[in-house]
Design an enzyme around this catalytic site. Structure first.
Site, mmCIF file in Angstrom:
data_model
loop_
_atom_site.group_PDB
_atom_site.id
_atom_site.type_symbol
_atom_site.label_atom_id
_atom_site.label_comp_id
_atom_site.label_asym_id
_atom_site.label_seq_id
_atom_site.Cartn_x
_atom_site.Cartn_y
_atom_site.Cartn_z
ATOM 1 N N ARG A 30 -6.166 -11.538 -8.376
ATOM 2 C CA ARG A 30 -7.139 -10.544 -8.265
ATOM 3 C C ARG A 30 -7.914 -10.477 -9.412
ATOM 4 O O ARG A 30 -7.298 -10.551 -10.632
ATOM 5 C CB ARG A 30 -6.590 -9.222 -7.514
ATOM 6 C CG ARG A 30 -5.856 -9.422 -6.379
ATOM 7 C CD ARG A 30 -5.059 -7.953 -5.898
ATOM 8 N NE ARG A 30 -4.451 -8.081 -4.781
ATOM 9 C CZ ARG A 30 -3.323 -7.380 -4.464
ATOM 10 N NH1 ARG A 30 -2.926 -6.567 -5.312
ATOM 11 N NH2 ARG A 30 -2.634 -7.653 -3.315
ATOM 12 N N GLY A 65 2.623 2.185 -2.338
ATOM 13 C CA GLY A 65 2.562 2.873 -3.740
ATOM 14 C C GLY A 65 3.885 2.499 -4.698
ATOM 15 O O GLY A 65 3.970 3.273 -5.608
ATOM 16 N N LYS A 66 4.309 1.072 -4.207
ATOM 17 C CA LYS A 66 5.374 0.707 -5.272
ATOM 18 C C LYS A 66 4.750 0.459 -6.686
ATOM 19 O O LYS A 66 5.462 1.031 -7.575
ATOM 20 C CB LYS A 66 5.667 -0.752 -4.595
ATOM 21 C CG LYS A 66 6.437 -0.591 -3.331
ATOM 22 C CD LYS A 66 7.132 -1.950 -2.758
ATOM 23 C CE LYS A 66 5.762 -2.954 -2.575
ATOM 24 N NZ LYS A 66 4.887 -2.597 -1.542
ATOM 25 N N SER A 67 3.753 -0.200 -6.703
ATOM 26 C CA SER A 67 3.265 -0.322 -8.000
ATOM 27 C C SER A 67 2.804 0.859 -8.675
ATOM 28 O O SER A 67 3.123 0.908 -9.990
ATOM 29 C CB SER A 67 1.783 -1.225 -8.116
ATOM 30 O OG SER A 67 2.011 -2.223 -6.981
ATOM 31 N N ARG A 102 -8.494 0.906 -1.930
ATOM 32 C CA ARG A 102 -8.043 -0.074 -3.029
ATOM 33 C C ARG A 102 -8.931 -1.175 -3.268
ATOM 34 O O ARG A 102 -9.060 -1.821 -4.291
ATOM 35 C CB ARG A 102 -6.483 -0.435 -2.787
ATOM 36 C CG ARG A 102 -5.986 -1.110 -3.904
ATOM 37 C CD ARG A 102 -4.305 -1.672 -3.928
ATOM 38 N NE ARG A 102 -4.211 -2.463 -3.180
ATOM 39 C CZ ARG A 102 -2.895 -3.072 -2.786
ATOM 40 N NH1 ARG A 102 -2.103 -2.553 -3.334
ATOM 41 N NH2 ARG A 102 -2.796 -4.072 -2.023
ATOM 42 N N GLY A 148 0.827 -1.149 -0.063
ATOM 43 C CA GLY A 148 -0.170 0.019 -0.066
ATOM 44 C C GLY A 148 0.705 1.286 0.135
ATOM 45 O O GLY A 148 0.418 2.346 -0.170
ATOM 46 N N ARG A 165 -1.337 -7.273 6.695
ATOM 47 C CA ARG A 165 -0.288 -6.134 5.920
ATOM 48 C C ARG A 165 0.017 -5.162 6.788
ATOM 49 O O ARG A 165 0.993 -4.606 6.715
ATOM 50 C CB ARG A 165 -1.153 -5.753 4.706
ATOM 51 C CG ARG A 165 -1.096 -6.864 3.490
ATOM 52 C CD ARG A 165 -2.082 -6.428 2.402
ATOM 53 N NE ARG A 165 -2.126 -7.763 1.644
ATOM 54 C CZ ARG A 165 -1.509 -8.050 0.559
ATOM 55 N NH1 ARG A 165 -0.613 -6.859 0.207
ATOM 56 N NH2 ARG A 165 -1.625 -9.250 -0.170
ATOM 57 N N ASN A 200 6.329 8.432 0.172
ATOM 58 C CA ASN A 200 5.155 8.678 -0.820
ATOM 59 C C ASN A 200 4.011 9.457 -0.460
ATOM 60 O O ASN A 200 2.912 8.801 0.042
ATOM 61 C CB ASN A 200 4.847 7.275 -1.455
ATOM 62 C CG ASN A 200 3.728 7.541 -2.474
ATOM 63 O OD1 ASN A 200 3.579 8.677 -2.965
ATOM 64 N ND2 ASN A 200 3.123 6.397 -2.919
HETATM 65 N N1 LIG Z 1 0.842 9.326 -2.984
HETATM 66 C C1 LIG Z 1 -0.375 8.899 -3.151
HETATM 67 N N2 LIG Z 1 -1.527 9.235 -2.593
HETATM 68 C C2 LIG Z 1 -2.507 8.857 -2.528
HETATM 69 N N3 LIG Z 1 -2.816 7.484 -2.822
HETATM 70 C C3 LIG Z 1 -1.844 6.920 -3.351
HETATM 71 C C4 LIG Z 1 -0.376 7.513 -3.479
HETATM 72 N N4 LIG Z 1 0.381 6.610 -3.894
HETATM 73 C C5 LIG Z 1 -0.509 5.520 -4.313
HETATM 74 N N5 LIG Z 1 -1.505 5.567 -3.837
HETATM 75 C C6 LIG Z 1 -2.705 4.661 -3.941
HETATM 76 O O1 LIG Z 1 -2.916 3.953 -2.706
HETATM 77 C C7 LIG Z 1 -3.047 2.389 -3.204
HETATM 78 C C8 LIG Z 1 -1.678 1.412 -2.872
HETATM 79 O O2 LIG Z 1 -0.766 1.770 -3.959
HETATM 80 P P1 LIG Z 1 0.066 0.591 -4.556
HETATM 81 O O3 LIG Z 1 -1.139 -0.428 -5.106
HETATM 82 O O4 LIG Z 1 0.850 1.173 -5.766
HETATM 83 O O5 LIG Z 1 0.650 0.089 -3.582
HETATM 84 P P2 LIG Z 1 1.988 -1.340 -3.568
HETATM 85 O O6 LIG Z 1 3.051 -0.650 -2.528
HETATM 86 O O7 LIG Z 1 2.342 -1.516 -4.759
HETATM 87 O O8 LIG Z 1 1.132 -2.313 -2.727
HETATM 88 P P3 LIG Z 1 1.108 -3.880 -2.868
HETATM 89 O O9 LIG Z 1 2.513 -4.216 -2.276
HETATM 90 O O10 LIG Z 1 0.042 -4.577 -1.790
HETATM 91 O O11 LIG Z 1 1.234 -4.423 -4.205
HETATM 92 C C9 LIG Z 1 -3.487 2.550 -4.612
HETATM 93 O O12 LIG Z 1 -4.875 2.362 -4.592
HETATM 94 C C10 LIG Z 1 -2.837 3.740 -5.266
HETATM 95 O O13 LIG Z 1 -3.597 4.348 -6.370
#
Ligand SMILES: Nc1ncnc2c1ncn2[C@@H]1O[C@H](COP(=O)(O)OP(=O)(O)OP(=O)(O)O)[C@@H](O)[C@H]1O
Length: 205
Positions: free
Chosen positions: A53, A25-27, A146, A23, A157, A179
């Site tokens: 998913r 924001g990596k992806s 999400r 969560g 998580r 982020n």
């Molecule tokens: N700076 C930000 N501000 C607000 N929302 C954000 C920001 N960056 C990402 N998000 C949102 O937060 C959610 C989590 O981001 P993301 O899916 O990229 O996380 P992740 O680290 O890849 O998670 P995972 O490891 O579970 O795949 C997404 O819905 C994304 O759109």
């Protein structure tokens, strides 16, 4: 003992590895980077024993594999790194990295802290970037919005996130980002990538 890639791919450029709590924001950041530099990076497709998913495609988002086959492949030494997360096994195969290297691209990976520790034992010498969330309540908010997690998986998580954030403060990382504002975080990431991973020197005058 280090896994030696130097004889396999003498010119393999240093991979770019992303780590951070679920969560953080990596992806989202990786997608922006891939959109900006489609010719430069190739994202390794991980294997996972978790269920897809909605919308996730086998071979594109993950290779979905059942647990006994994954365990056999790990025992055979087919994986560079693997980790158990939220009751599922995730891993990056040697094959996934070779596929990208063959295309002449820089390998981009999204792996957890166990994976980072393992990949640092190889000769791949990765650039490691850690993505911090602005806070734990904000992390929870983003995961809720999400709408991909069950109550149980969300709790797992978040519990793991505290440990991961601590790991993000260790000297394992070449770059750490918070982020908070997405555009601001991406700008900082892009600058790091251009100046280090791609070694593009932007003239200041
Ligand atoms: N700076 C930000 N501000 C607000 N929302 C954000 C920001 N960056 C990402 N998000 C949102 O937060 C959610 C989590 O981001 P993301 O899916 O990229 O996380 P992740 O680290 O890849 O998670 P995972 O490891 O579970 O795949 C997404 O819905 C994304 O759109």
């Amino acid at each position: 003992m280090q896994t030696d890639f130097s004889t396999m791919h003498p010119k393999l450029p240093r991979p770019l590895v992303f780590c951070g709590p679920s969560g953080s924001g990596k992806s989202t950041l990786v997608k922006r980077l891939m959109d900006d530099f489609p010719e430069k990076f190739g994202f390794t497709v991980s294997h996972t024993t978790r269920s897809p998913r909605p919308g996730e495609k086998h071979g594109q988002h993950y290779y979905f594999i059942d647990e006994s086959d994954m365990k056999t492949a790990i025992a055979n030494g087919d994986f560079i790194e693997h980790a158990v997360f939220s009751g599922n096994i995730y891993g990056t195969s040697f094959r996934a990295v070779e596929d990208i290297a063959k295309q002449g691209k820089i390998v981009l990976m999204d792996i957890d802290m166990q994976g980072v520790k393992q990949i640092k034992q190889t000769t791949l010498n990765p650039w490691c970037v850690f993505i911090h969330p602005p806070s734990l309540p904000e992390l929870k908010e983003r995961l809720l919005k999400r709408k991909t997690e069950s109550e149980e998986s969300l709790a797992r998580r978040l519990a793991k996130a505290r440990e991961e954030i601590k790991f993000g403060l260790t000297p394992n990382f070449d770059k750490t980002l918070v982020n908070d504002d997405l555009d601001k975080a991406y700008k900082e990431l892009k600058k790091f990538v251009e100046e280090n991973v791609l070694e593009i020197r932007i003239p200041t005058v």
